[in-house]
Design a protein around this motif. Structure first.
Motif, mmCIF file in Angstrom:
data_model
loop_
_atom_site.group_PDB
_atom_site.id
_atom_site.type_symbol
_atom_site.label_atom_id
_atom_site.label_comp_id
_atom_site.label_asym_id
_atom_site.label_seq_id
_atom_site.Cartn_x
_atom_site.Cartn_y
_atom_site.Cartn_z
ATOM 1 N N VAL A 156 -66.670 -0.304 64.502
ATOM 2 C CA VAL A 156 -66.987 0.297 65.800
ATOM 3 C C VAL A 156 -65.716 0.925 66.363
ATOM 4 C CG1 VAL A 156 -67.783 -0.110 68.151
ATOM 5 C CG2 VAL A 156 -68.868 -1.300 66.223
ATOM 6 N N GLU A 157 -65.855 2.177 66.796
ATOM 7 C CA GLU A 157 -64.697 2.946 67.263
ATOM 8 C C GLU A 157 -64.688 3.054 68.782
ATOM 9 O OE1 GLU A 157 -62.585 7.324 66.671
ATOM 10 O OE2 GLU A 157 -64.590 6.960 65.852
ATOM 11 N N PRO A 158 -63.645 2.560 69.436
ATOM 12 C CA PRO A 158 -63.484 2.840 70.867
ATOM 13 C C PRO A 158 -63.248 4.335 71.075
ATOM 14 C CG PRO A 158 -62.098 0.994 70.186
ATOM 15 C CD PRO A 158 -62.594 1.660 68.929
ATOM 16 N N GLU A 159 -64.023 4.925 71.970
ATOM 17 C CA GLU A 159 -63.911 6.358 72.258
ATOM 18 C C GLU A 159 -63.694 6.546 73.752
ATOM 19 O OE1 GLU A 159 -64.195 9.454 70.937
ATOM 20 O OE2 GLU A 159 -64.662 9.062 68.825
ATOM 21 N N PRO A 160 -62.683 7.299 74.157
ATOM 22 C CA PRO A 160 -62.455 7.526 75.583
ATOM 23 C C PRO A 160 -63.703 8.053 76.282
ATOM 24 C CG PRO A 160 -60.598 8.330 74.308
ATOM 25 C CD PRO A 160 -61.659 7.951 73.312
ATOM 26 N N HIS A 188 -56.471 7.815 70.282
ATOM 27 C CA HIS A 188 -57.214 7.377 71.457
ATOM 28 C C HIS A 188 -56.416 6.400 72.302
ATOM 29 C CE1 HIS A 188 -61.313 8.321 69.345
ATOM 30 N NE2 HIS A 188 -60.661 9.410 69.709
ATOM 31 N N CYS A 189 -55.478 5.697 71.666
ATOM 32 C CA CYS A 189 -54.687 4.708 72.407
ATOM 33 C C CYS A 189 -53.854 5.352 73.511
ATOM 34 C CB CYS A 189 -53.774 3.934 71.466
ATOM 35 S SG CYS A 189 -54.627 2.893 70.268
ATOM 36 N N ILE A 190 -53.425 6.594 73.325
ATOM 37 C CA ILE A 190 -52.624 7.229 74.372
ATOM 38 C C ILE A 190 -53.491 8.049 75.323
ATOM 39 C CG2 ILE A 190 -50.559 7.236 72.933
ATOM 40 C CD1 ILE A 190 -50.940 10.263 72.569
ATOM 41 N N VAL A 191 -54.800 8.001 75.099
ATOM 42 C CA VAL A 191 -55.730 8.638 76.032
ATOM 43 C C VAL A 191 -56.233 7.619 77.050
ATOM 44 C CG1 VAL A 191 -57.918 9.884 76.267
ATOM 45 C CG2 VAL A 191 -56.422 10.327 74.307
ATOM 46 N N SER A 192 -56.605 6.425 76.572
ATOM 47 C CA SER A 192 -57.093 5.387 77.468
ATOM 48 C C SER A 192 -56.712 4.026 76.911
ATOM 49 C CB SER A 192 -58.611 5.480 77.639
ATOM 50 O OG SER A 192 -59.268 5.346 76.402
ATOM 51 N N ALA A 210 -61.523 0.982 59.597
ATOM 52 C CA ALA A 210 -61.308 2.418 59.412
ATOM 53 C C ALA A 210 -60.186 2.831 60.354
ATOM 54 C CB ALA A 210 -62.580 3.210 59.714
ATOM 55 N N VAL A 211 -59.373 3.781 59.914
ATOM 56 C CA VAL A 211 -58.227 4.230 60.707
ATOM 57 C C VAL A 211 -58.157 5.749 60.677
ATOM 58 C CG1 VAL A 211 -55.710 4.194 60.971
ATOM 59 C CG2 VAL A 211 -56.914 2.114 60.242
ATOM 60 N N ALA A 212 -57.884 6.342 61.853
ATOM 61 C CA ALA A 212 -57.598 7.772 61.954
ATOM 62 C C ALA A 212 -56.304 7.941 62.738
ATOM 63 C CB ALA A 212 -58.749 8.514 62.639
ATOM 64 N N VAL A 213 -55.529 8.978 62.400
ATOM 65 C CA VAL A 213 -54.179 9.086 62.966
ATOM 66 C C VAL A 213 -53.847 10.480 63.493
ATOM 67 C CG1 VAL A 213 -53.223 7.207 61.578
ATOM 68 C CG2 VAL A 213 -53.183 9.539 60.673
ATOM 69 N N GLU A 214 -54.838 11.314 63.805
ATOM 70 C CA GLU A 214 -54.470 12.625 64.318
ATOM 71 C C GLU A 214 -53.740 12.492 65.656
ATOM 72 O OE1 GLU A 214 -58.090 11.232 65.849
ATOM 73 O OE2 GLU A 214 -57.713 11.805 63.773
ATOM 74 N N ASP A 215 -52.964 13.510 65.969
ATOM 75 C CA ASP A 215 -52.136 13.513 67.171
ATOM 76 C C ASP A 215 -52.986 13.845 68.397
ATOM 77 O OD1 ASP A 215 -49.773 13.267 68.580
ATOM 78 O OD2 ASP A 215 -48.674 14.655 67.274
ATOM 79 N N MET A 216 -52.504 13.496 69.577
ATOM 80 C CA MET A 216 -53.161 13.843 70.849
ATOM 81 C C MET A 216 -52.125 13.939 71.964
ATOM 82 S SD MET A 216 -56.753 11.722 70.989
ATOM 83 C CE MET A 216 -57.761 11.588 69.505
ATOM 84 N N PRO A 217 -52.391 14.753 72.978
ATOM 85 C CA PRO A 217 -51.549 14.725 74.177
ATOM 86 C C PRO A 217 -51.856 13.448 74.967
ATOM 87 C CG PRO A 217 -52.895 16.731 74.064
ATOM 88 C CD PRO A 217 -53.450 15.772 73.069
ATOM 89 N N ARG A 218 -50.852 12.884 75.597
ATOM 90 C CA ARG A 218 -51.078 11.665 76.363
ATOM 91 C C ARG A 218 -52.048 11.937 77.508
ATOM 92 N NH1 ARG A 218 -48.992 6.698 76.469
ATOM 93 N NH2 ARG A 218 -47.460 7.279 74.865
ATOM 94 N N GLY A 219 -53.096 11.129 77.567
ATOM 95 C CA GLY A 219 -54.071 11.231 78.642
ATOM 96 C C GLY A 219 -55.143 12.279 78.446
ATOM 97 N N VAL A 220 -55.123 12.991 77.311
ATOM 98 C CA VAL A 220 -56.083 14.068 77.068
ATOM 99 C C VAL A 220 -56.747 13.841 75.711
ATOM 100 C CG1 VAL A 220 -56.461 16.548 76.844
ATOM 101 C CG2 VAL A 220 -54.690 15.685 78.399
ATOM 102 N N HIS A 221 -58.087 13.796 75.689
ATOM 103 C CA HIS A 221 -58.811 13.560 74.443
ATOM 104 C C HIS A 221 -58.959 14.879 73.697
ATOM 105 C CE1 HIS A 221 -62.522 11.619 72.308
ATOM 106 N NE2 HIS A 221 -61.495 11.780 71.511
ATOM 107 N N ASP A 222 -57.907 15.248 72.979
ATOM 108 C CA ASP A 222 -57.856 16.525 72.270
ATOM 109 C C ASP A 222 -57.204 16.272 70.915
ATOM 110 O OD1 ASP A 222 -57.685 19.123 71.431
ATOM 111 O OD2 ASP A 222 -56.170 19.744 72.896
ATOM 112 N N HIS A 223 -58.015 16.274 69.860
ATOM 113 C CA HIS A 223 -57.509 15.993 68.518
ATOM 114 C C HIS A 223 -56.630 17.144 68.044
ATOM 115 C CE1 HIS A 223 -60.555 12.727 67.236
ATOM 116 N NE2 HIS A 223 -60.618 12.861 68.554
ATOM 117 N N ARG A 224 -55.398 16.801 67.645
ATOM 118 C CA ARG A 224 -54.445 17.809 67.205
ATOM 119 C C ARG A 224 -53.801 17.401 65.897
ATOM 120 N NH1 ARG A 224 -51.254 19.741 72.731
ATOM 121 N NH2 ARG A 224 -53.131 20.299 73.938
#
Length: 279
Positions: A156-160, A188-192, A210-224
């Motif tokens: 189960v994946e926590p999603e902002p 997601h950890c740096i989003v919420s 399961a693990v995913a590691v794409e980058d994100m801006p802090r506080g913004v749910h934007d996969h980069r």
């Protein structure tokens, strides 16, 4: 120990599935995060069993492991994104999501996939949070029970913004449905939530499914892509190596299919450099 990198097919939506898999294999990925979707192994199209058997053979031939992802945007409802969910207001809608997730478990079992990943859903408007939580526990328990029978780990994946928003919510859910593992998207950890990504890897290492590691801006749910956000990705890579994580580690870049031809090779080169692995 080198990490086992994978790439989510939702970031390859302009490629035929067979072409996407070949691209990943050619660039040295260990596996694929397969998002079952209208263009990539549609679970509602005819001859699912035959197609799944053929896909399993193709994955073996290419040397690719897999996890099954269930976050297709319009697969269940062409007019409403990510609808229905496990916390939809209508019981028949929730049942449709449960049936879909159980079907995904069956596909994963037939593929020999390492896990099936899914999320809770956004709280339906007007639905009491406590009531929604009961619906969620019921749905997750139903999927987990089927997965136990098929011998497939479910994560189960926590999603902002969803009912299971962060790792503390996941811990509460796991207390009620012990069979689940964690689908950790470190971005997601740096989003919420209160967990920094590398700390989350270390604290929840025994539960990682399961693990995913794409980058994100802090506080913004934007996969980069790696390096385009604020996550300390080298620290995450180090943490995964330190805990001896042996599962696939995926990139989910669903808004970047138009440049997948460049990102697929560039991303794995960047990730390998971070862990000190030569091409």
């Amino acid at each position: 120990m080198s990490l086992r990198w994978a790439y989510n097919t939702n970031g390859l939506s302009s490629h035929r599935l067979d072409d996407a898999l070949a691209l990943l294999a050619d660039h040295g990925y260990a596996g694929v995060a397969l998002t079952l979707d209208v263009a990539h192994h549609d679970p509602f199209a005819p001859d699912l069993a035959r197609r799944t058997a053929a896909l399993a053979e193709r994955l073996r031939d290419l040397g690719l492991a897999s996890v099954v992802e269930t976050g297709a945007r319009f697969l269940l409802d062409p007019r409403r994104k990510h609808h229905p969910t496990l916390v939809s207001a209508d019981a028949s809608d929730r049942a449709r999501r449960i049936d879909f997730l159980r079907l995904c478990v069956d596909v994963a079992a037939d593929l020999g996939s390492e896990a099936v990943s899914f999320w809770a859903g956004v709280l339906a408007e007007g639905l009491d949070p406590d009531e929604a939580w009961k619906h969620l526990v019921h749905g997750v328990a139903s999927v987990a029970g089927h997965a136990r029978w098929r011998d497939v780990p479910v994560a189960v994946e926590p999603e902002p913004g969803m009912l299971v928003d962060d790792l503390d919510d996941w811990s509460e859910l796991q207390g009620e449905v012990p069979d689940i593992t964690l689908a950790l998207d470190t971005g997601h950890c740096i989003v919420s939530g209160r967990w920094e990504p590398a700390d989350a890897v270390r604290a929840f290492a025994p539960h990682l499914g399961a693990v995913a590691v794409e980058d994100m801006p802090r506080g913004v749910h934007d996969h980069r892509t790696p390096g385009e956000g604020d996550m300390d990705l080298p620290a995450v890579v180090t943490a995964l190596r330190d805990v001896g994580h042996r599962g696939l580690v995926s990139l989910e870049l669903s808004r970047d299919s138009h440049r997948a031809d460049r990102l697929v090779p560039e991303a794995i080169a960047t990730l390998r450099a971070m862990e000190g692995v030569d091409e």
